[in-house]
Each structure stands twice: as C-alpha cells, then as structure tokens.
Design an enzyme around this catalytic site. Structure first.
Site, PDB file in Angstrom:
ATOM      1  N   GLY A   1      41.314  38.107  39.723  1.00 19.14           N
ATOM      2  CA  GLY A   1      40.972  36.649  39.901  1.00 19.14           C
ATOM      3  C   GLY A   1      39.785  36.436  41.130  1.00 19.14           C
ATOM      4  O   GLY A   1      39.377  37.531  41.555  1.00 19.14           O
TER       5      GLY A   1
ATOM      6  N   LYS B   1      30.289  32.835  46.274  1.00 17.11           N
ATOM      7  CA  LYS B   1      31.015  34.191  46.397  1.00 17.11           C
ATOM      8  C   LYS B   1      30.659  34.647  47.731  1.00 17.11           C
ATOM      9  O   LYS B   1      29.588  34.551  48.501  1.00 17.11           O
ATOM     10  CB  LYS B   1      29.833  34.893  45.554  1.00 17.11           C
ATOM     11  CG  LYS B   1      30.534  36.483  45.500  1.00 17.11           C
ATOM     12  CD  LYS B   1      30.206  37.246  44.274  1.00 17.11           C
ATOM     13  CE  LYS B   1      30.397  38.462  44.153  1.00 17.11           C
ATOM     14  NZ  LYS B   1      29.917  39.436  43.285  1.00 17.11           N
TER      15      LYS B   1
ATOM     16  N   ASP C   1      37.173  42.499  33.348  1.00 18.17           N
ATOM     17  CA  ASP C   1      36.975  41.320  34.140  1.00 18.17           C
ATOM     18  C   ASP C   1      35.582  40.808  34.574  1.00 18.17           C
ATOM     19  O   ASP C   1      35.338  39.781  35.106  1.00 18.17           O
ATOM     20  CB  ASP C   1      38.009  41.523  35.493  1.00 18.17           C
ATOM     21  CG  ASP C   1      37.663  42.714  36.224  1.00 18.17           C
ATOM     22  OD1 ASP C   1      37.792  43.822  35.416  1.00 18.17           O
ATOM     23  OD2 ASP C   1      37.182  42.668  37.113  1.00 18.17           O
TER      24      ASP C   1
HETATM   25  P1  AMP Z   1      34.226  43.380  41.780  1.00 17.72           P
HETATM   26  O1  AMP Z   1      34.420  44.489  41.823  1.00 17.72           O
HETATM   27  O2  AMP Z   1      33.544  42.410  42.704  1.00 17.72           O
HETATM   28  O3  AMP Z   1      34.093  42.336  40.389  1.00 17.72           O
HETATM   29  O4  AMP Z   1      35.632  42.658  42.378  1.00 17.72           O
HETATM   30  C1  AMP Z   1      37.183  42.861  41.669  1.00 17.72           C
HETATM   31  C2  AMP Z   1      38.089  41.976  42.094  1.00 17.72           C
HETATM   32  O5  AMP Z   1      38.109  42.273  43.605  1.00 17.72           O
HETATM   33  C3  AMP Z   1      38.006  40.635  41.952  1.00 17.72           C
HETATM   34  O6  AMP Z   1      39.072  40.102  41.618  1.00 17.72           O
HETATM   35  C4  AMP Z   1      37.339  40.246  43.252  1.00 17.72           C
HETATM   36  O7  AMP Z   1      37.520  38.935  43.692  1.00 17.72           O
HETATM   37  C5  AMP Z   1      37.941  41.268  44.214  1.00 17.72           C
HETATM   38  N1  AMP Z   1      37.365  41.333  45.605  1.00 17.72           N
HETATM   39  C6  AMP Z   1      36.306  42.142  45.720  1.00 17.72           C
HETATM   40  N2  AMP Z   1      36.027  42.234  47.055  1.00 17.72           N
HETATM   41  C7  AMP Z   1      36.748  41.275  47.742  1.00 17.72           C
HETATM   42  C8  AMP Z   1      36.886  40.816  49.068  1.00 17.72           C
HETATM   43  N3  AMP Z   1      36.040  41.432  50.085  1.00 17.72           N
HETATM   44  N4  AMP Z   1      38.080  40.155  49.286  1.00 17.72           N
HETATM   45  C9  AMP Z   1      38.697  39.662  48.280  1.00 17.72           C
HETATM   46  N5  AMP Z   1      38.659  39.970  46.915  1.00 17.72           N
HETATM   47  C10 AMP Z   1      37.676  40.889  46.749  1.00 17.72           C
HETATM   48 MG    MG Z   2      34.029  41.247  39.405  1.00 15.06          MG
END
Ligand code: AMP
Ligand code: MG
Length: 549
Positions: free
Chosen positions: A132, A155, A303
């Site tokens: 999510g 973001k 995702d």
């Molecule tokens: P990503 O690798 O950026 O596609 O993120 C994978 C998952 O981790 C997604 O659900 C993101 O929303 C969550 N996510 C990544 N970085 C953070 C963060 N600093 N705080 C909260 N959720 C994160």
């Molecule tokens: Mg992502």
C-alpha cells in the site's frame, strides 16, 4: 564537432512557455478539484488512527491526512510542461506560497480528499502481503481544460496505515531521481506517471542507511508531486484475491474499466477478458520502450506495475551505459532477477500473477479466454522489442534475419563495452558510406569502441544490405534514427552531480536537466559543454543504486 542534420538549441535562453490559447490558472486558490473525486465511488476506510500500521479490510483506500514537512521548505524544481499541459497551471504559480505548501502537504485545494491506496504485491518472486501507499497520498481528482482526469499524489508526505516499518518520508536524492526520470521518460516516449514539482525541507531530517552498511545518516526530507490518471497496480487486485474480498475486487475492477478503459463496454460479457488483454498489451508495449532506451526499472515487483501500463515508482532504476544485457542497477538485486534483458520475461510473470488474481470474478469460460490471451503474449513482446530495435536502426518492417542483425549489433556493443545510448545515436549521425571509415568513427567516442570488434565491417555490410532491401534513403535513415535515438538520457552520474549540488541547496543542475530532458533528441549547446553526451567519467563506472530512499 560537426553534427550532421542536427540543430543546436540553447535551452537556457528558451524560457518561453507555450501556454496555448487557453488561459492558465495563476492563482492557486482558483485551482480546484472535482467534488467528489471519482475514487470516492469505491470503499474508503476511515480509521481515525491513520498513522498506525494496520491490515485494512474491505476497502480500496484509506482516508488519511498528509503530514506536512516541518521547517523552511524550498521548491527544488517544477515541470513547466506538466504544470501547463496537465494541470492548467501558469508556471508563475511556482512563486506562490500555496504551490510550495501544496507539495509540502500543508495546503489542500478545494474539493480535495486525501487517500492512500491499499495494495499488495509479489516482491522478488514472493508474496509480500499488504504493502500500500506507505508514504504517498492521493490529493484529489483534477479534470483539466482538455477534459482529462488526473490524480495528483504526494510521495513522502507522512505516515499511513500502510507505512509498516517506514517513516512515511522520502529523501531528496531519490526524489530528484524520480522527478527527473518521470519527466525524461515522458519526453522520450515511455508511458509513465508524471512529476509536477519537488520540494525539500531545510530542517526536516530523516535517518537513512544509504549503503546498508550500518552507518545511518540524517538526510533532508523531500516530497514529489506526482500525477497520473490513476494509481492502480497489479497488486491492487492481488491483495483482494489473497484477502478473499471478491465483492470489493469486482467493484474496483468495474471502476477501472468504466473510468480508464472506456473502449470496453461495462456491460460487455467479456469485459474482464478484454481488460486483461489491454493491461497485458499496454504493459508489454511499455517494456518494449524500456528495452529501446536501455531503461532498467530495478524493482519490477507486481506492486510496481501499473494497471494503466505506466512506468511507476522510480527507485533504483538505471539507463544502461556501457552495454550489458545483464545490467542490474539495484544493489540489492543480487540474483539479477530484474536485470535489463529479463524485463519482458518478468513482465510476463507479473501478468500471469495478474490473471491469477482475477480468478474469483471470472467464469470458467472467461478463465479459458484469459489463458488463451496469455499464450500469445510472449511472441507479442518478443516481436515488439525487435520492432523497437529495428526502428532505432532506421527500419520499419520486420524481415527474416532481423533478430540476428539486432542481436549481433548488441553483442558487438557488449563485447566492446560501447555505450548503449551513444552508440545508437552516433550510428544515426554517421552516413552509411562512412560506417567503416576509421577516421570518421574515431571522432565518435562510442562508435570508436564498436569498430574494434573484428566483425564490425561484416555487420555494417549486412546492415547496409538490409537498408537497401527496404529502400531506405540516407535522409530517411538519419531523420528516423535521430527521432528514435536520444542524445541525452538521465545517466546516473549526471543525476548524481545534480543531487550533490542540490544537497547543498544549489538546484541549478536539477532545473537544467529537467528542461534538457524535455528535448532529449536535440543536441543542446550548454549540455554539450557540460559533457552530458560525452564519455561518462571513470568514477561513474559501475555506479549502483540502493533501495534506501
Ligand atoms: P517501493 O520500493 O518504493 O515501491 O515501496 C515498497 C513499499 O514500501 C510500498 O508499500 C511503500 O509505500 C513502502 N515504503 C517505502 N518506503 C517507505 C517509507 N519511508 N515509509 C513508509 N513506507 C515506505
Ligand atoms: Mg512501489
């Protein structure tokens, strides 16, 4: 240096914005969202404890307020094209407090409804359960003067029920990379989400261990304002399969068809089959464009694959420099699952998972039809990728032996460690008759490498024969190839220099690059002075990116 058929432009003196005949909004207070937004049709969870990680049930979104950045916030850059052509905004709004406050999560335009999307995903081949929007908020729905519907999203805008162990924030370096790549890909012709602007806080610090070495450091928090028609991912459907919520799945999939695939009738009995086919073909078309520009996403989990077939979630991505089909930009991808050459295959794997996810809302007959679509996809993407390379070589049809012609060219590049972007572009700039002329090739730094290959002349002869078989004139070849092969792509080293400056509050390079990438196919005098199409500096070789963002 003489550049055949290509015109220099000076972007620094080209600040004029083509606003067109329509008036653009110059006061942010007049910029309003549609009320209610289209996504309000779907179930939205309203837990008041919005910043506590929780397994959300029976909802597609969670209503969550943004958490504003603290301290003094600076505008790093804004995309004039995205502001003007997507959001109807006069670029002068970037001087206003409301614009910076909008991106900093402090100001919500009238009609806004901040929500975070619930989705799951397969990460590196394994089901990761609920993921999510852990640090992103959709702000509202903006319907622009062309009647297009867009969903601006922040973001890095704070914690949400999906934050898991994260802090809901994003650092400046990764935000700059997302901002630049989103806009660059758009202008290269890669389907992508857009980025309208980026802010950073002077005082808001967050801890990150950039190299995963156990030495975390404080970095400044930043927020990107991203824009897309919608933000559904393959994982949006997958979570509803795994949590056994077929009613919510049906509601969401029907919503997606109605709003984003209007060519499919909502009453069509094969609507889910047609949706599957659209999603599959759009994503495979997108991957073919990636292969054509040497773009490697880095984290091609389900995702991170959009239902709309847009490049989404720019993290440790990279544009290949010295060519290797095994190129892996992500330092955490030890097994090379998401290597450059594997992207079509991985997308097919992701699409299989998508077909699996849809099962609860399909009849037996539809399941069979989707499986039949699935059987055609490998050939589809193989042909599409081949076609992409042929266009890069100035050709328009597929003929027998073309796969070998392309493969031999890539192999020569790989063996001689020639640069992917520069080799194709320089091939466009040299007339056919001079393609084996040593002195001419020596003046082109990347072609100079390929000519070291013992089979270079043999390849050139085959290439010239092939051009003749299609009766491609010299002029046609040059003009087609200069439109298909960019001079500039977001190379890691170029962005790293811009990031280093930005981390010291100097945003000039970031802004220059954003403008430069609006015209990636045209040589630019200032960019040439900065060496942006020259041989990359040795320090940049083997530069890898971590997922820490
Ligand atoms: P990503 O690798 O950026 O596609 O993120 C994978 C998952 O981790 C997604 O659900 C993101 O929303 C969550 N996510 C990544 N970085 C953070 C963060 N600093 N705080 C909260 N959720 C994160
Ligand atoms: Mg992502």
């Amino acid at each position: 240096m003489k550049r055949a058929f290509c015109v220099f432009t000076t972007l620094l003196h080209e600040r004029k914005v083509h606003i067109g005949s329509k008036m653009k909004i110059s006061n942010m207070k007049d910029w309003k969202f549609k009320e209610p937004p289209v996504y309000a049709e779907l179930p939205i969870d309203e837990n008041p404890e919005y910043n506590v990680p929780v397994a959300v049930k029976n909802a597609v979104f969670s209503k969550v307020p943004t958490e504003p950045l603290i301290g003094k916030v600076h505008l790093v850059c804004a995309s004039e094209d995205c502001l003007v052509n997507v959001l109807d905004l006069d670029p002068a709004v970037t001087d206003s407090e409301e614009f910076v406050d909008l991106i900093a999560g402090k100001y919500l335009p009238e009609g806004g409804l901040t929500v975070c999307h619930r989705y799951g995903g397969y990460q590196f081949g394994f089901w990761a359960d609920q993921l999510g929007d852990g640090r992103a908020h959709i702000l509202g729905e903006y319907v622009n003067s062309k009647g297009e519907s867009w969903q601006p999203q922040l973001k890095g805008s704070g914690e949400t029920p999906y934050s898991r162990f994260g802090d809901g924030r994003a650092v400046l370096r990764s935000s700059i990379r997302e901002m630049l790549a989103s806009e660059a890909c758009h202008f290269l012709g890669i389907p992508t989400t857009r980025a309208a602007g980026l802010v950073v806080s002077e005082e808001h610090k967050i801890w990150r261990d950039k190299t995963y070495s156990g030495r975390a450091k404080q970095e400044n928090a930043a927020i990107v304002l991203r824009v897309a028609p919608s933000w559904y991912r393959l994982g949006s459907v997958e979570i509803l399969l795994k949590r056994r919520e077929p009613h919510t799945m049906k509601a969401m999939v029907d919503h997606v068809i109605k709003n984003y695939f209007p060519q499919i009738g909502v009453d069509d009995e094969d609507k889910y089959v047609k949706l599957y086919s659209e999603v599959a073909h759009k994503n495979l078309d997108m991957v073919a464009t990636w292969q054509g520009f040497g773009f490697t996403h880095g984290v091609l989990n389900t995702d991170n694959v959009s239902v709309l077939g847009l490049t989404i979630d720019y993290g440790p991505y990279g544009f290949i420099e010295h060519y290797s089909r095994h190129y892996v930009p992500n330092s955490s991808d030890d097994l090379g699952r998401y290597a450059f050459y594997k992207q079509p295959e991985i997308m097919l794997w992701n699409l299989e998972k998508f077909a699996e996810a849809l099962q609860p809302i399909l009849t037996e007959d539809q399941k069979g039809k989707i499986a039949a679509v699935g059987d055609t996809l490998e050939k589809y993407v193989t042909d599409k990728v081949l076609q992409t390379y042929l266009i890069k070589l100035g050709l328009t049809t597929i003929q027998d032996g073309d796969d070998e012609l392309v493969d031999n060219f890539l192999t020569i590049m790989e063996r001689t460690r020639a640069d992917f972007t520069a080799t194709f572009r320089q091939l466009a700039e040299v007339p056919q008759s001079q393609l084996t002329d040593k002195t001419t090739l020596e003046s082109k730094w990347s072609l100079n490498k390929v000519q070291e290959a013992s089979d270079w002349s043999a390849w050139v002869n085959k290439y010239i024969d092939r051009l003749q078989a299609e009766k491609v004139s010299e002029e046609e070849r040059t003009s087609r190839m200069c439109k298909a092969n960019p001079v500039y792509v977001p190379r890691n080293w170029i962005m790293q220099e811009a990031i280093n400056d930005a981390e010291n509050n100097d945003f000039e390079k970031v802004r220059f690059l954003l403008k430069l990438f609006e015209k990636p196919f045209e040589p630019n005098e200032e960019a040439e002075k900065r060496g942006y199409s020259s041989q990359p500096p040795s320090w940049s070789y083997g530069l890898k990116l971590s997922c820490s963002s």
